[in-house]
Design an enzyme around this catalytic site. Structure first.
Site, PDB file in Angstrom:
ATOM      1  N   ALA A  77      39.638  73.484   2.433  1.00  0.00           N
ATOM      2  CA  ALA A  77      38.520  72.585   2.138  1.00  0.00           C
ATOM      3  C   ALA A  77      37.313  72.847   3.040  1.00  0.00           C
ATOM      4  O   ALA A  77      36.173  72.649   2.617  1.00  0.00           O
ATOM      5  CB  ALA A  77      38.967  71.127   2.253  1.00  0.00           C
ATOM      6  N   THR A  78      37.545  73.289   4.260  1.00  0.00           N
ATOM      7  CA  THR A  78      36.402  73.592   5.135  1.00  0.00           C
ATOM      8  C   THR A  78      35.551  74.688   4.510  1.00  0.00           C
ATOM      9  O   THR A  78      34.321  74.565   4.410  1.00  0.00           O
ATOM     10  CB  THR A  78      36.894  74.031   6.531  1.00  0.00           C
ATOM     11  OG1 THR A  78      37.669  72.977   7.093  1.00  0.00           O
ATOM     12  CG2 THR A  78      35.723  74.346   7.450  1.00  0.00           C
ATOM     13  N   ASN A 157      39.024  60.434   4.872  1.00  0.00           N
ATOM     14  CA  ASN A 157      40.260  60.836   5.546  1.00  0.00           C
ATOM     15  C   ASN A 157      40.702  59.871   6.647  1.00  0.00           C
ATOM     16  O   ASN A 157      41.859  59.865   7.022  1.00  0.00           O
ATOM     17  CB  ASN A 157      40.098  62.247   6.133  1.00  0.00           C
ATOM     18  CG  ASN A 157      38.829  62.397   6.923  1.00  0.00           C
ATOM     19  OD1 ASN A 157      37.726  62.260   6.384  1.00  0.00           O
ATOM     20  ND2 ASN A 157      38.958  62.657   8.201  1.00  0.00           N
ATOM     21  N   HIS A 207      47.186  72.094   1.853  1.00  0.00           N
ATOM     22  CA  HIS A 207      48.068  71.536   2.885  1.00  0.00           C
ATOM     23  C   HIS A 207      47.971  70.015   3.019  1.00  0.00           C
ATOM     24  O   HIS A 207      48.680  69.422   3.811  1.00  0.00           O
ATOM     25  CB  HIS A 207      47.832  72.230   4.238  1.00  0.00           C
ATOM     26  CG  HIS A 207      46.604  71.815   4.973  1.00  0.00           C
ATOM     27  ND1 HIS A 207      46.648  70.876   5.985  1.00  0.00           N
ATOM     28  CD2 HIS A 207      45.312  72.206   4.875  1.00  0.00           C
ATOM     29  CE1 HIS A 207      45.425  70.734   6.483  1.00  0.00           C
ATOM     30  NE2 HIS A 207      44.601  71.515   5.824  1.00  0.00           N
ATOM     31  N   CYS A 330      39.232  59.803  23.704  1.00  0.00           N
ATOM     32  CA  CYS A 330      39.510  60.153  25.103  1.00  0.00           C
ATOM     33  C   CYS A 330      39.626  61.645  25.332  1.00  0.00           C
ATOM     34  O   CYS A 330      39.022  62.201  26.227  1.00  0.00           O
ATOM     35  CB  CYS A 330      40.788  59.464  25.544  1.00  0.00           C
ATOM     36  SG  CYS A 330      41.348  59.972  27.165  1.00  0.00           S
TER      37      CYS A 330
HETATM   38  C1  LIG Z   1      41.607  68.116   5.848  1.00  0.00           C
HETATM   39  C2  LIG Z   1      40.251  67.891   5.325  1.00  0.00           C
HETATM   40  C3  LIG Z   1      39.316  68.922   5.314  1.00  0.00           C
HETATM   41  C4  LIG Z   1      39.604  70.299   5.884  1.00  0.00           C
HETATM   42  O1  LIG Z   1      40.510  70.998   5.114  1.00  0.00           O
HETATM   43  P1  LIG Z   1      41.065  72.416   5.609  1.00  0.00           P
HETATM   44  O2  LIG Z   1      41.826  72.952   4.460  1.00  0.00           O
HETATM   45  O3  LIG Z   1      41.945  72.103   6.765  1.00  0.00           O
HETATM   46  O4  LIG Z   1      39.913  73.252   5.965  1.00  0.00           O
HETATM   47  C5  LIG Z   1      38.076  68.666   4.794  1.00  0.00           C
HETATM   48  N1  LIG Z   1      37.759  67.460   4.314  1.00  0.00           N
HETATM   49  C6  LIG Z   1      38.631  66.438   4.318  1.00  0.00           C
HETATM   50  C7  LIG Z   1      38.233  65.119   3.779  1.00  0.00           C
HETATM   51  C8  LIG Z   1      39.902  66.618   4.831  1.00  0.00           C
HETATM   52  O5  LIG Z   1      40.752  65.602   4.861  1.00  0.00           O
END
Ligand SMILES: *Cc1c(COP(=O)(O)O)cnc(C)c1O
Length: 495
Positions: A77-78, A157, A207, A330
């Site tokens: 997703a990144t 998230n 994932h 923290c």
């Molecule tokens: C986990 C997540 C991402 C990043 O996904 P990756 O596959 O780890 O790069 C991006 N956006 C949201 C909302 C997520 O929960």
């Protein structure tokens, strides 16, 4: 902070364990001829690898309700967020240079927007309401004639709040603005037919729903491809939008995860909702427990609460047999606790006392029972340790009391020194704060005992930081502890 031997995993929103069926499909793919051929090659091995990929692409498309050709494989997703945002904005730069997104996006969405600001785009970040929802009218108000792209995540998230992507997308479509949504927390959890919604681009990742890490996709609506500039150039794979040899086994695992998710959508959300409800009800008796995202529609697997009187990271550190997340900052580089909870109007104290429980396929009622018992035990312990638990100003004659920080601050500490013949014979303390702060208070209490009252401060905060391995940027917390000890010393001088 996750103990590798954690028997209870409630951090599914961070990542999910692989489903055994996904492991089996990937293992088979790696061992079989698909592991050998390059899917772009024309010989038999290549064709078999390509066929496996196309089967998986159809499985992905079936889960989101798109055509297979609209699925572009990426590393997750990144990358999908980056491709969508950077790719669409750069391609449209000569038509307009204004972007709209929100203050509650994942960093994978926010950071590309900030990068585009450096490239000369103007950026408006819409704030959510107190429930965590983006009001479509507030979003509409942010649109300008030169707006070219809007990006609003489908499900947050941290809070699990579901955004009205249909309404927001419709506003964009009316105006010919591209609409992107980060659906990493929605795909596999929310039934969807993306083609029937006014969504042009949608990011997601395997994932987060029992597939492997390192593989995801960008949904690119038919006709939108030409409005995207690729980030990479190379062998022309994924019709030039995302070149690079496709990782057959990763994609096979992704496809299998999609098929499993589609089958589970009929019953799993109801089961997770019941478990979340059980968790929420059982946390209630602790008192001072606030639901983040209350009043907004939420996905059933995420429960985010703020618990008054405890600091999130100290709480999570104490819960060594439970894997959960906190919005406390923290150990993160930023001094700010969760910007998402702050955007919902939570004050610093409640933002840094947040716990995110995220449940999934392997969660059982017994896990919830055990999690609640552990949280209760730890919250009770931390609250008892806090200065708030002790009436103030009750020092006896032979006691020196020094206090610093306070309620609502990141540190609150009170030392009581018992003095006999100008010597400290006993030290007690109450402390609220992050694990560094609590550890340092305990450590100092040990060292102050036996010292002369005229000189109770054992060294400098810099020395304490070195001795305790506390990073320099957390020195402020140690300065607060020092202030409390200095106050004891002043009291001694005043007697
Ligand atoms: C986990 C997540 C991402 C990043 O996904 P990756 O596959 O780890 O790069 C991006 N956006 C949201 C909302 C997520 O929960």
């Amino acid at each position: 902070m996750m103990d590798t031997a954690a028997p209870i995993y409630l951090d599914y929103a961070a990542t999910t364990p692989l489903d055994p069926a996904v492991i089996a499909a990937m293992t088979d793919s790696l061992a079989a001829e698909g592991g050998r051929g390059n899917p772009a090659s024309l010989h038999g091995w290549g064709r078999r690898a390509a066929a496996r990929i196309e089967t998986a692409r159809a499985e992905v498309a079936a889960l989101i309700g798109s055509a297979a050709e609209e699925v572009v494989f990426t590393s997750g997703a990144t990358e999908s967020d980056n491709l969508a945002l950077l790719g669409a904005a750069r391609a449209a730069a000569d038509r307009g240079r204004h972007l709209v997104s929100t203050r509650i996006e994942h960093k994978a969405g926010l950071d590309p927007c900030k990068r585009l600001q450096k490239e000369g785009f103007a950026l408006t970040l819409v704030a959510p309401d107190r429930s965590g929802r983006i009001d479509p009218q507030a979003l509409a108000a942010a649109l300008r004639p030169e707006t070219i792209l809007v990006s609003v995540m489908w499900v947050n998230n941290e809070t699990g709040v579901i955004q009205d992507v249909a309404a927001i997308g419709a506003l964009c479509r009316e105006r010919g603005i591209l609409f992107h949504t980060d659906a990493a927390q929605a795909v596999g959890k929310v039934p969807m037919a993306v083609r029937e919604l006014p969504i042009d681009l949608m990011s997601f990742t395997a994932h987060k729903f029992y597939g492997p890490k390192g593989i995801g996709a960008l949904y690119v609506r038919a006709g939108v491809r030409a409005r995207l500039q690729p980030l990479l150039y190379g062998g022309g794979q994924e019709r030039g939008l995302r070149p690079g040899t496709l990782p057959t086994h990763q994609i096979v695992g992704f496809g299998t995860a999609c098929t499993l998710a589609r089958a589970a959508l009929g019953h799993e959300p109801r089961r997770l909702a019941a478990l979340s409800e059980q968790l929420w009800v059982q946390l209630g008796p602790l008192g001072g427990v606030h639901l983040n995202g209350a009043g907004a529609p939420r996905v059933p697997g995420i429960l985010n609460v703020s618990i008054e009187g405890v600091e999130g990271e100290s709480l999570v550190t104490g819960l060594s047999d439970l894997a959960v997340s906190t919005g406390s900052a923290c150990n993160s580089a930023s001094a700010e606790p969760s910007y998402v909870l702050r955007a919902l109007g939570r004050d610093t104290e409640l933002a840094q006392s947040s716990l995110r429980f995220s449940l999934g396929r392997f969660s059982q009622p017994a896990d919830i029972e055990a999690a609640v018992a552990a949280v209760r035990r730890e919250v009770t312990r931390l609250r008892a340790l806090s200065p708030a638990a002790e009436p103030q100003g009750t020092a006896s004659e032979a006691q020196l009391v020094g206090e610093s920080g306070g309620p609502g601050r990141e540190v609150w500490v009170r030392f009581r020194l018992q003095v006999e013949a100008e010597r400290v014979v006993r030290v007690t303390y109450r402390v609220y704060g992050c694990p560094h702060t609590i550890a340092a208070a305990a450590w100092l209490a040990e060292r102050v005992r036996g010292r002369a009252v005229a000189d109770v401060v054992p060294g400098t905060p810099q020395q304490w930081a070195t001795a305790l391995g506390i990073p320099a940027e957390k020195l402020g917390r140690l300065l607060t502890l020092e202030d409390a000890l200095r106050e004891c010393q002043r009291r001694a001088a005043a007697v």
